[in-house]
Motif scaffolding. Structure first.
Motif, mmCIF file in Angstrom:
data_model
loop_
_atom_site.group_PDB
_atom_site.id
_atom_site.type_symbol
_atom_site.label_atom_id
_atom_site.label_comp_id
_atom_site.label_asym_id
_atom_site.label_seq_id
_atom_site.Cartn_x
_atom_site.Cartn_y
_atom_site.Cartn_z
ATOM 1 N N GLU A 185 0.843 -1.193 0.000
ATOM 2 C CA GLU A 185 0.000 0.000 0.000
ATOM 3 C C GLU A 185 0.879 1.245 0.000
ATOM 4 N N CYS A 188 2.544 3.575 3.119
ATOM 5 C CA CYS A 188 2.704 2.219 3.656
ATOM 6 C C CYS A 188 3.215 2.231 5.095
ATOM 7 N N VAL A 208 -3.701 4.043 -2.023
ATOM 8 C CA VAL A 208 -4.770 3.831 -1.041
ATOM 9 C C VAL A 208 -5.663 5.064 -1.035
ATOM 10 N N ASP A 209 -6.986 4.852 -1.070
ATOM 11 C CA ASP A 209 -7.917 5.969 -0.900
ATOM 12 C C ASP A 209 -8.759 5.710 0.342
ATOM 13 N N GLY A 212 -9.524 2.115 1.076
ATOM 14 C CA GLY A 212 -8.417 1.181 1.156
ATOM 15 C C GLY A 212 -7.685 1.027 -0.163
ATOM 16 N N MET A 213 -7.025 -0.109 -0.335
ATOM 17 C CA MET A 213 -6.262 -0.396 -1.549
ATOM 18 C C MET A 213 -7.152 -0.239 -2.779
ATOM 19 N N THR A 214 -6.643 0.456 -3.808
ATOM 20 C CA THR A 214 -7.465 0.723 -4.985
ATOM 21 C C THR A 214 -7.437 -0.448 -5.959
ATOM 22 N N CYS A 231 -1.807 -6.349 2.355
ATOM 23 C CA CYS A 231 -2.930 -5.417 2.480
ATOM 24 C C CYS A 231 -3.342 -5.298 3.939
ATOM 25 N N GLN A 236 -5.729 1.038 8.216
ATOM 26 C CA GLN A 236 -4.509 1.077 7.408
ATOM 27 C C GLN A 236 -3.559 2.129 7.975
ATOM 28 N N THR A 239 -2.976 5.854 6.972
ATOM 29 C CA THR A 239 -4.161 6.641 6.607
ATOM 30 C C THR A 239 -5.374 6.356 7.468
ATOM 31 N N LEU A 243 -11.185 -1.218 4.315
ATOM 32 C CA LEU A 243 -11.875 -1.737 3.141
ATOM 33 C C LEU A 243 -13.379 -1.762 3.371
#
Length: 462
Positions: A185, A188, A208-209, A212-214, A231, A236, A239, A243
């Motif tokens: 990510e 990270c 990552v938005d 979560g992971m895009t 992941c 996360q 950030t 998810l």
């Protein structure tokens, strides 16, 4: 000849290879043997390509491999140089500082359960060679804890390691070789960055938005040949993203085309999280692992993590956890089980998770009122968007008595200077939160003003 590193102009004799991997390996050998030392300048991309008679893109790829592995650093017009033994950013308190440290990433010590009563009850008998590596009581409890987050009927084996970082290192080692690509990510977790780079794997950043992971980022990483994906489904770091059910389903759909890519889920926040758990692991995925450490809710000194994984991965991990050499202390395993199954401790863990969420929400509201719109997320920290370079803002905060952690330390991709701070504020009272919010807003305004002045003055001043 290889090993002869006499320099002529922009050349370094001893660099060999026709492919990016061969060139990178040649330079790595020169560094490891001391023929190239920290700070030594390397040929420009064009000079290296001409010296070896290869395409410029091949030279670029070789330097990229070495940069990702932390062996060289690229400094723009300053060229590419051999990296020194720079310290790696770590979680925890900053040593010898008079500033108020708001970048620790630590849980609140007052909310870590008291282990003294449980300690008196666990030393029943000694454990001898040849006994099960996992304490039977911990095994029974952990099996229920892990299986509830996996698809029904998923074959599962358990492994106990000395913390999440130990689990990650062992999982990657049993599946990868040096220079293999790993999807991480971006931004990270510091330990993941360190683990991947020290082992010589090639990190591939996945943006990552807020969910979560895009999906596009994961698809791109898989197209680049990653052999493992790490992941964080919730909380996360840095950030705080988690998810959603929709995003997790989209990511699982992408991974169905790559069933043998090792998927590692790091649920470090687990029992403290205020969010439901949405997994990337599909029922048909062949190589996977779910890692849960106890350090956030039982304390960082409880170096224990439980890993649920597919049977083949579990067998490979077991080969590296031979009884009598690298097993995790049964006293520690019993202590974790005693605490985790105590109703009073469980209630305290739930209260701690609620406290962290409440403090972060209060701070986010104060920042928004100060003109810095911030969304509180899951986890121990708050990820604050600034609208100004994070390092410049952190310098201004230091003048006001605060030690912050800029987002640059968590970055993998080349996005330019970060404009985020990761702050740990859950142990501040309301008065301190108000002061920090005001000081942060003032620091952002000062950094923005300084940047405008430097822009008008021209690049030579900047």
């Amino acid at each position: 000849m290889a090993g002869d590193t006499k320099k002529g102009g922009d050349d370094i004799i001893g660099i060999e290879g026709r492919s990016a991997a061969e060139i990178a390996d040649s330079l790595r050998t020169l560094v490891e043997r001391g023929a190239l030392r920290p700070g030594d300048a390397l040929p420009s991309v064009r000079a290296l390509a001409e010296q070896l008679g290869v395409n410029r893109n091949t030279a670029v790829a070789a330097y990229r491999q070495l940069t990702n592995a932390g062996i060289v650093v690229t400094r723009g017009r300053g060229g590419t140089r051999v990296a020194g033994a720079a310290s790696v950013a770590q979680e925890g308190f900053a040593a010898e500082t008079a500033l108020r440290d708001i970048g620790t990433g630590n849980p609140d010590a007052r909310r870590i359960p008291d282990a003294s009563v449980a300690l008196a009850s666990i030393a029943r008998r000694p454990v001898l060679y040849g006994e099960p590596v996992i304490d039977p009581d911990l095994d029974r409890w952990a099996r229920g804890w892990m299986s509830e987050s996996l698809p029904n009927g998923t074959p599962m084996r358990l492994t106990v390691t000395s913390g999440a970082a130990d689990a990650m290192e062992r999982l990657l080692t049993q599946a990868l070789t040096r220079d293999d690509a790993v999807a991480l990510e971006d931004p990270c977790f510091l330990t993941s960055i360190h683990t991947v780079r020290v082992a010589g794997y090639r990190p591939v950043p996945v943006p990552v938005d807020e969910e979560g992971m895009t999906v596009a980022g994961l698809r791109s990483a898989l197209d680049q040949g990653v052999r493992a994906v790490i992941c964080t489904p919730r909380a996360q770091n840095p950030t705080g993203a988690g998810l959603t059910a929709r995003r997790a389903a989209e990511l699982r759909a992408v991974l169905r085309e790559h069933p043998y890519v090792l998927v590692i889920e790091d649920d470090h926040y687990s029992l403290l999280s205020q969010l439901p758990y949405h997994s990337l692991i599909d029922a048909g995925h062949r190589r996977w692992a779910l890692v849960r450490s106890v350090s956030k809710f039982l304390g960082p000194d409880m170096c224990l993590a439980v890993t649920a994984s597919d049977p083949e991965t579990a067998d490979r991990l077991a080969m590296r956890l031979t009884p009598g050499t690298t097993w995790v202390s049964h006293l520690l395993q019993r202590l974790v089980h005693a605490l985790a199954t105590d109703p009073g401790v469980a209630a305290g863990i739930r209260a701690a998770g609620e406290h962290y969420a409440e403090r972060n929400a209060v701070f986010a509201e104060l920042l928004t009122a100060e003109g810095l719109p911030t969304v509180p997320c899951d986890g121990l920290n708050v990820w604050v968007p600034l609208g100004a370079p994070a390092r410049a803002v952190s310098e201004q905060l230091m003048r006001r008595g605060w030690l912050a952690r800029p987002g640059d330390e968590f970055a993998l991709g080349d996005h330019g200077p970060s404009q985020h701070l990761r702050l740990t504020v859950h142990d501040l009272d309301d008065a301190d939160l108000r002061k920090l919010a005001a000081d942060l807003a003032a620091s952002v305004r000062t950094a923005q003003a300084n940047d405008r002045v430097a822009s008008r003055a021209g690049p030579e001043v900047r």
